[in-house]
Design a protein around this motif. Structure first.
Motif, PDB file in Angstrom:
ATOM      1  N   GLU A 237     -10.718  -4.768 -11.612  1.00 51.94           N
ATOM      2  CA  GLU A 237     -11.680  -4.500 -10.533  1.00 51.94           C
ATOM      3  C   GLU A 237     -11.631  -5.533  -9.410  1.00 51.94           C
ATOM      4  O   GLU A 237     -12.151  -5.292  -8.330  1.00 51.94           O
ATOM      5  N   THR A 238     -11.002  -6.668  -9.669  1.00 54.06           N
ATOM      6  CA  THR A 238     -10.953  -7.721  -8.663  1.00 54.06           C
ATOM      7  C   THR A 238      -9.789  -7.572  -7.686  1.00 54.06           C
ATOM      8  O   THR A 238      -9.723  -8.296  -6.693  1.00 54.06           O
ATOM      9  N   VAL A 239      -8.885  -6.656  -7.974  1.00 55.30           N
ATOM     10  CA  VAL A 239      -7.684  -6.475  -7.131  1.00 55.30           C
ATOM     11  C   VAL A 239      -7.832  -5.167  -6.355  1.00 55.30           C
ATOM     12  O   VAL A 239      -7.963  -4.091  -6.939  1.00 55.30           O
ATOM     13  N   ASP A 240      -7.836  -5.270  -5.042  1.00 54.13           N
ATOM     14  CA  ASP A 240      -8.074  -4.112  -4.174  1.00 54.13           C
ATOM     15  C   ASP A 240      -7.142  -2.953  -4.465  1.00 54.13           C
ATOM     16  O   ASP A 240      -7.581  -1.803  -4.531  1.00 54.13           O
ATOM     17  N   GLU A 241      -5.871  -3.220  -4.629  1.00 50.24           N
ATOM     18  CA  GLU A 241      -4.899  -2.148  -4.843  1.00 50.24           C
ATOM     19  C   GLU A 241      -5.098  -1.413  -6.165  1.00 50.24           C
ATOM     20  O   GLU A 241      -4.640  -0.287  -6.325  1.00 50.24           O
ATOM     21  N   PHE A 242      -5.774  -2.029  -7.104  1.00 44.81           N
ATOM     22  CA  PHE A 242      -5.997  -1.405  -8.403  1.00 44.81           C
ATOM     23  C   PHE A 242      -7.231  -0.506  -8.413  1.00 44.81           C
ATOM     24  O   PHE A 242      -7.357   0.380  -9.245  1.00 44.81           O
ATOM     25  N   LYS A 243      -8.146  -0.752  -7.493  1.00 41.10           N
ATOM     26  CA  LYS A 243      -9.400   0.018  -7.468  1.00 41.10           C
ATOM     27  C   LYS A 243      -9.170   1.510  -7.289  1.00 41.10           C
ATOM     28  O   LYS A 243      -9.881   2.317  -7.865  1.00 41.10           O
ATOM     29  N   ALA A 244      -8.175   1.873  -6.518  1.00 43.93           N
ATOM     30  CA  ALA A 244      -7.879   3.299  -6.287  1.00 43.93           C
ATOM     31  C   ALA A 244      -7.372   3.982  -7.557  1.00 43.93           C
ATOM     32  O   ALA A 244      -7.525   5.179  -7.710  1.00 43.93           O
ATOM     33  N   ALA A 245      -6.801   3.211  -8.441  1.00 45.00           N
ATOM     34  CA  ALA A 245      -6.206   3.779  -9.653  1.00 45.00           C
ATOM     35  C   ALA A 245      -7.166   3.841 -10.843  1.00 45.00           C
ATOM     36  O   ALA A 245      -6.913   4.556 -11.787  1.00 45.00           O
ATOM     37  N   ILE A 246      -8.238   3.051 -10.768  1.00 42.85           N
ATOM     38  CA  ILE A 246      -9.145   3.015 -11.930  1.00 42.85           C
ATOM     39  C   ILE A 246     -10.474   3.672 -11.680  1.00 42.85           C
ATOM     40  O   ILE A 246     -10.775   4.313 -10.811  1.00 42.85           O
TER      41      ILE A 246
ATOM     42  N   GLY B 128       0.788  -1.225   0.000  1.00 40.39           N
ATOM     43  CA  GLY B 128       0.000   0.000   0.000  1.00 40.39           C
ATOM     44  C   GLY B 128       0.817   1.271   0.000  1.00 40.39           C
ATOM     45  O   GLY B 128       0.310   2.347   0.284  1.00 40.39           O
ATOM     46  N   GLU B 129       2.079   1.160  -0.362  1.00 44.89           N
ATOM     47  CA  GLU B 129       2.975   2.320  -0.384  1.00 44.89           C
ATOM     48  C   GLU B 129       2.925   3.071  -1.709  1.00 44.89           C
ATOM     49  O   GLU B 129       3.430   4.178  -1.807  1.00 44.89           O
ATOM     50  N   TRP B 130       2.338   2.452  -2.728  1.00 44.94           N
ATOM     51  CA  TRP B 130       2.353   3.044  -4.053  1.00 44.94           C
ATOM     52  C   TRP B 130       1.110   2.621  -4.805  1.00 44.94           C
ATOM     53  O   TRP B 130       0.724   1.452  -4.753  1.00 44.94           O
ATOM     54  N   VAL B 131       0.469   3.552  -5.489  1.00 50.92           N
ATOM     55  CA  VAL B 131      -0.688   3.242  -6.343  1.00 50.92           C
ATOM     56  C   VAL B 131      -0.165   3.099  -7.770  1.00 50.92           C
ATOM     57  O   VAL B 131       0.450   4.027  -8.302  1.00 50.92           O
ATOM     58  N   PRO B 132      -0.391   1.946  -8.381  1.00 50.45           N
ATOM     59  CA  PRO B 132       0.169   1.709  -9.716  1.00 50.45           C
ATOM     60  C   PRO B 132      -0.521   2.534 -10.794  1.00 50.45           C
ATOM     61  O   PRO B 132      -1.682   2.905 -10.675  1.00 50.45           O
ATOM     62  N   ARG B 133       0.216   2.800 -11.840  1.00 55.03           N
ATOM     63  CA  ARG B 133      -0.331   3.473 -13.017  1.00 55.03           C
ATOM     64  C   ARG B 133      -1.063   2.451 -13.876  1.00 55.03           C
ATOM     65  O   ARG B 133      -0.871   1.240 -13.738  1.00 55.03           O
ATOM     66  N   LEU B 134      -1.869   2.967 -14.764  1.00 53.73           N
ATOM     67  CA  LEU B 134      -2.714   2.106 -15.581  1.00 53.73           C
ATOM     68  C   LEU B 134      -1.922   1.088 -16.399  1.00 53.73           C
ATOM     69  O   LEU B 134      -2.302  -0.088 -16.491  1.00 53.73           O
ATOM     70  N   HIS B 135      -0.791   1.501 -16.976  1.00 63.14           N
ATOM     71  CA  HIS B 135      -0.011   0.546 -17.777  1.00 63.14           C
ATOM     72  C   HIS B 135       0.549  -0.589 -16.912  1.00 63.14           C
ATOM     73  O   HIS B 135       0.654  -1.723 -17.368  1.00 63.14           O
ATOM     74  N   THR B 136       0.875  -0.294 -15.669  1.00 61.24           N
ATOM     75  CA  THR B 136       1.356  -1.327 -14.746  1.00 61.24           C
ATOM     76  C   THR B 136       0.224  -2.280 -14.404  1.00 61.24           C
ATOM     77  O   THR B 136       0.411  -3.500 -14.381  1.00 61.24           O
ATOM     78  N   ILE B 137      -0.948  -1.734 -14.155  1.00 63.47           N
ATOM     79  CA  ILE B 137      -2.115  -2.562 -13.858  1.00 63.47           C
ATOM     80  C   ILE B 137      -2.407  -3.498 -15.028  1.00 63.47           C
ATOM     81  O   ILE B 137      -2.660  -4.686 -14.837  1.00 63.47           O
ATOM     82  N   ARG B 138      -2.365  -2.977 -16.231  1.00 60.55           N
ATOM     83  CA  ARG B 138      -2.630  -3.803 -17.418  1.00 60.55           C
ATOM     84  C   ARG B 138      -1.635  -4.957 -17.532  1.00 60.55           C
ATOM     85  O   ARG B 138      -2.019  -6.087 -17.836  1.00 60.55           O
TER      86      ARG B 138
END
Length: 64
Positions: free
Chosen positions: A55-64, A34-44
């Motif tokens: 949408e299924t990954v908690d850490e990605f919800k903040a970024a999308i 939880g130290e860093w919110v990933p960018r969209l390209h990293t999430i992809r």
């Protein structure tokens, strides 16, 4: 579900996921802790390799 849970369920070590996605181990650690919110390209990249929807990954919800 947490990224770490998904990674473990898919039988990836942090090092293995880093290698397959091109995302550094340090970055993966920071996302999982939880130290860093990933960018969209990293999430992809991560979702493609882990075969999950963002949408299924908690850490990605903040970024999308």
């Amino acid at each position: 579900m947490k990224l770490e849970e998904v990674r473990v369920r898919k039988a990836f070590s942090r090092r293995g996921l880093a290698k397959d996605t091109g995302v550094s181990e340090r970055t993966l650690y920071a996302i999982e802790k939880g130290e860093w919110v990933p960018r969209l390209h990293t999430i992809r990249r991560l979702c493609a390799v882990l075969e999950v929807e963002p949408e299924t990954v908690d850490e990605f919800k903040a970024a999308i």
